[in-house]
Design an enzyme around this catalytic site. Structure first.
Site, mmCIF file in Angstrom:
data_model
loop_
_atom_site.group_PDB
_atom_site.id
_atom_site.type_symbol
_atom_site.label_atom_id
_atom_site.label_comp_id
_atom_site.label_asym_id
_atom_site.label_seq_id
_atom_site.Cartn_x
_atom_site.Cartn_y
_atom_site.Cartn_z
ATOM 1 N NE ARG A 120 -4.407 -1.189 0.608
ATOM 2 C CZ ARG A 120 -5.699 -0.997 0.847
ATOM 3 N NH1 ARG A 120 -6.093 -0.238 1.831
ATOM 4 N NH2 ARG A 120 -6.602 -1.537 0.057
ATOM 5 C CD GLN A 125 -2.301 5.962 -4.278
ATOM 6 O OE1 GLN A 125 -2.366 6.691 -5.261
ATOM 7 N NE2 GLN A 125 -2.483 6.412 -3.054
ATOM 8 C CG ASP A 128 -4.524 -1.406 -3.392
ATOM 9 O OD1 ASP A 128 -5.006 -2.547 -3.225
ATOM 10 O OD2 ASP A 128 -4.392 -0.585 -2.473
ATOM 11 C CB SER A 131 -7.704 0.456 -3.398
ATOM 12 O OG SER A 131 -6.940 0.591 -2.219
ATOM 13 C CE1 TYR A 226 -6.694 -3.012 4.650
ATOM 14 C CE2 TYR A 226 -4.355 -2.931 4.099
ATOM 15 C CZ TYR A 226 -5.655 -3.285 3.771
ATOM 16 O OH TYR A 226 -5.912 -3.901 2.580
#
Length: 374
Positions: A120, A125, A128, A131, A226
């Site tokens: 992360r 990104q 991911d 996400s 997280y």
């Protein structure tokens, strides 16, 4: 190099790569073979894949001929054994929650990448998948709640009188939670949101929701966005606050998860019993134990008039856009491991190393190594 795309199990409507992503792979001088009807549940037929230059073959042929297999759901040990010895497996294997499969991959000296392990970081990104799918899940969870609630979400002024807006409580303001907030607000609900991370407060407020503050949370910047485990004192204070807000809510959507661990318990049995009959709880953490004490994974139960929906693979219910997003994540990752049409693994790259479950009999990801030595 030949890349194979498999048809997912019956309960999975997504496909790893749609034709637009396949076209990109072909431009890299790779050959792509698609299992017959792999895209049908995502409303993409075999001819559409053929039109961009892919070949359509049987599952057995895809497994036997591919140098890399791309899937979403994990393959069985039997099917992995049918792959070429040096073939690379790319999917979402739940490697930290599926030690039996992980050990098998290591023992068989396979090379496997599990996309939920993508670090992360800012650079990662675009790869991911968690996400991306959280965006889908957050949106769909609100629609599921709205269709299950025996009243309107928005406020209405009618000749028959005024209807007050539904009160929605979102627990966890990560990607799924923020998308749930935005969707619930668009539907006209009055939205409250809780997260142990103070960094989430500004985002919650920017979406027009009210932030539920519980002081004393422990945070860790190394947690990759997280939540982290909290003290017993904070957890009790958190549960008491949630209990207070839940009793006034029509809908609760829970999204809190900790990687590699059981989901934190946020909604106790006493809280469910204190809610109004007709209320709805959508538990997005059902697969990792649930945020609600009474959640049953992949089932909907009703307790004292409160409907508790233990969400399963909800991203599969929007297969077209979910597959499109998933495929884009895959393409961005594959750029790191495919050079000039061939597989080129650079374990000096933190994303490649972090996403790799194992390579030639050795666990690569540090969390996988730790799990296997326990």
């Amino acid at each position: 190099m030949t890349i194979g795309i498999l048809k997912e199990p019956k309960e999975e409507s997504r496909v790893a790569l749609l034709p637009e992503a396949v076209k990109t792979l072909l431009s890299w001088n790779a050959q792509v073979i698609i299992e017959t009807d792999a895209g049908l549940s995502a409303f993409t037929d075999n001819d559409t894949y053929k039109a961009v230059g892919a070949s359509i073959k049987s599952r057995a042929e895809v497994l036997a001929e591919s140098d890399m297999i791309c899937s979403i759901q994990p393959l069985s040990q039997e099917e992995i054994s049918k792959m070429k010895p040096q073939a690379v497996l790319l999917g979402q294997m739940g490697a930290l929650f599926n030690p039996e499969l992980t050990k098998f991959l290591v023992q068989e000296k396979r090379t496997a990448f599990s996309m939920e392990l993508v670090p992360r970081t800012t650079r990662a990104q675009s790869m991911d998948v968690l996400s991306s799918m959280a965006t889908v899940i957050g949106y769909k969870s609100v629609l599921l709640a709205a269709s299950s609630l025996p009243r309107f979400f928005p406020m209405f002024m009618t000749a028959a009188g005024s209807i007050t807006p539904a009160k929605v409580l979102i627990l966890g303001a990560g990607v799924a939670g923020l998308q749930a907030i935005a969707t619930a607000k668009r539907l006209g609900a009055s939205v409250f949101a809780f997260d142990v991370r103070q960094a989430a407060k500004e985002e919650v407020l920017s979406l027009g929701a009210k932030f539920v503050d519980v002081e004393g949370a422990k945070e860790d910047k190394a947690a990759g966005g997280y939540a982290v485990e909290q003290s017993a004192e904070f957890i009790q204070k958190q549960k008491d606050t949630i209990h207070e807000y839940a009793a006034k809510s029509d809908v609760i959507i829970t999204t809190a998860q900790i990687p590699g661990r059981k989901a934190p318990l946020l909604v106790e049995e006493r809280t469910v019993l204190a809610m109004k009959p007709g209320s709805v709880i959508v538990d997005l953490a059902a697969s990792s134990g649930g945020n609600c004490a009474l959640t049953q994974a992949d089932q909907t139960v009703e307790i004292n008039g409160v409907k508790i929906i233990g969400v399963g693979n909800i991203a599969s219910e929007l297969p077209q856009d979910a597959s499109k997003m998933y495929g884009k994540n895959y393409i961005n990752f594959l750029k790191l491991i495919i050079k000039d049409g061939e597989i080129n693994l650079n374990f000096e790259d933190d994303i490649v190393k972090g996403t790799c479950v194992c390579h030639q009999g050795e666990a690569v990801n540090s969390r996988i190594s730790e799990m296997l030595t326990q």
